[in-house]
Scaffold this motif. Structure first.
Motif, short mmCIF file in Angstrom:
data_model
loop_
_atom_site.label_atom_id
_atom_site.label_comp_id
_atom_site.label_asym_id
_atom_site.label_seq_id
_atom_site.Cartn_x
_atom_site.Cartn_y
_atom_site.Cartn_z
N GLY A 185 75.75 75.40 11.30
CA GLY A 185 75.49 73.97 11.31
C GLY A 185 75.45 73.38 12.70
O GLY A 185 75.73 74.03 13.69
N GLU A 186 75.09 72.10 12.73
CA GLU A 186 75.01 71.35 13.98
C GLU A 186 75.81 70.07 13.83
O GLU A 186 75.92 69.50 12.75
CB GLU A 186 73.54 71.00 14.29
N GLY A 187 76.36 69.61 14.95
CA GLY A 187 77.11 68.37 14.93
C GLY A 187 78.52 68.58 15.45
O GLY A 187 78.83 69.63 16.04
N PRO A 188 79.42 67.62 15.22
CA PRO A 188 80.80 67.76 15.70
C PRO A 188 81.47 68.98 15.09
O PRO A 188 81.25 69.29 13.91
CB PRO A 188 81.47 66.47 15.21
N PRO A 189 82.27 69.70 15.84
CA PRO A 189 82.93 70.89 15.30
C PRO A 189 83.98 70.53 14.26
O PRO A 189 84.77 69.59 14.44
CB PRO A 189 83.57 71.56 16.52
N LEU A 190 83.98 71.27 13.16
CA LEU A 190 84.94 71.10 12.07
C LEU A 190 85.45 72.49 11.70
O LEU A 190 84.68 73.34 11.25
CB LEU A 190 84.27 70.43 10.87
N LEU B 168 78.86 71.41 4.17
CA LEU B 168 79.21 70.57 5.31
C LEU B 168 78.32 70.83 6.53
O LEU B 168 78.23 69.99 7.43
CB LEU B 168 80.67 70.81 5.70
N ALA B 169 77.65 71.99 6.55
CA ALA B 169 76.87 72.39 7.73
C ALA B 169 75.75 71.42 8.12
O ALA B 169 75.42 71.34 9.30
CB ALA B 169 76.30 73.79 7.52
N PRO B 170 75.13 70.68 7.20
CA PRO B 170 74.12 69.72 7.66
C PRO B 170 74.68 68.59 8.53
O PRO B 170 73.92 67.91 9.21
CB PRO B 170 73.57 69.14 6.33
N HIS B 171 75.99 68.42 8.53
CA HIS B 171 76.60 67.30 9.24
C HIS B 171 77.53 67.72 10.37
O HIS B 171 77.84 66.93 11.26
CB HIS B 171 77.38 66.44 8.25
N ASP C 105 87.97 70.25 21.54
CA ASP C 105 88.54 69.40 20.49
C ASP C 105 87.70 69.59 19.23
O ASP C 105 86.54 70.01 19.31
CB ASP C 105 88.60 67.93 20.91
N ALA C 106 88.29 69.29 18.09
CA ALA C 106 87.59 69.53 16.82
C ALA C 106 88.25 68.75 15.72
O ALA C 106 89.44 68.39 15.80
CB ALA C 106 87.60 71.03 16.48
#
Length: 269
Positions: free
Chosen positions: A29-34, A54-57, A96-97
């Motif tokens: 996925g792309e975006g903030p790391p989770l 969740l990967a689309p976000h 950070d994540a």
């Protein structure tokens, strides 16, 4: 060096924890790391359905906690070493994540954030504490029995003891005969790690008071009453906690129900 998985757009890699243990992870996925922290007996593979949603976000990281799957298991075990594992993954993600923890993984995530890991937002699903102080002795006796079995190398018996709390006898017998059993037995020794994460088994009010991240505590509306009481107690003890119930869900929460709640929490202003 990550190894890309073209069919699933998933990257695999390893990070080195503070004690030299190599921790295997998957990222997509792309975006903030989770980062998703799994519960007892689970591996990164078991979290793929949630990660896919969740990967689309987000750039979702799932990983094998130490002693499981592709990760190492340097001894002796200490909760602080698992916190170091999560710290190494956060550093790999950019420093950070966001973090989501499932069951005992939620308890581990709360301990890690209380210890100072750089996590701005955290969600946990049913950390299996008890809000009943009278449960301390029962939990201690269960822990002694389980660790005794593991110390004697009786992984199958320890696994049966653990699963008997959540499964009817006939369901447990079916699980014992299933193709999944050998894989569960292979990581049964890590049940002792989850017990260590939970301490005396009671809601750790003092520790939770030191968690200053924004925290979403989620439970299932069809989960046992003691789990729901504990989730509410955890959310109340957190300085910036909130509580949410997912109607009809149990401790084995459906990813397609959980994912929208997490997306809403981690993307809100």
């Amino acid at each position: 060096m990550d190894e890309a998985s073209s069919t699933l757009s998933r990257a695999r890699g390893r990070v080195t924890s503070g004690d030299g243990t190599r921790i295997a992870y998957e990222r997509q996925g792309e975006g903030p790391p989770l980062i998703v922290v799994s519960g007892a007996l689970c591996t990164a593979g078991g979290e793929r359905p949630l990660a896919d949603l969740l990967a689309p976000h987000f750039s979702v990281v799932t990983y094998d906690r130490r002693g499981r799957g592709g990760s190492g298991d340097t001894g002796p075990y200490a909760v602080e070493r698992e916190i170091d594992d999560l710290a190494a993954l956060i550093e790999e993600a950019g420093g950070d994540a966001y973090v989501h923890g499932m069951s005992s993984g939620g308890a581990l995530a709360l301990a890690a954030v209380a210890a100072g890991l750089p996590v701005e937002r955290l969600s946990v699903y049913e950390p299996p504490y008890s809000a009943d102080s009278g449960a301390r002795e029962t939990y201690a006796a269960h822990r002694r029995r389980l660790t005794g079995l593991l110390d004697r190398g009786q992984r199958a018996a320890a696994l049966e003891l653990f699963l008997a709390d959540a499964m009817a006898p006939e369901a447990l017998a079916g699980m014992r005969r299933s193709a999944a059993w050998p894989g569960l037995e292979a990581v049964a020794h890590t049940l002792a790690y989850d017990h260590a994460v939970l301490g005396d088994g009671l809601v750790p009010y003092g520790r939770l008071g030191g968690v200053h991240a924004r925290v979403l505590v989620v439970d299932g509306g069809a989960s046992p009453a003691w789990m729901r009481r504990a989730a509410l107690a955890v959310s109340t003890a957190l300085p910036r906690g909130r509580h949410r119930t997912l109607t009809g869900q149990t401790h084995v929460v459906a990813p397609h129900v959980l994912a929208p709640a997490l997306e809403e929490f981690f993307t809100e202003e």
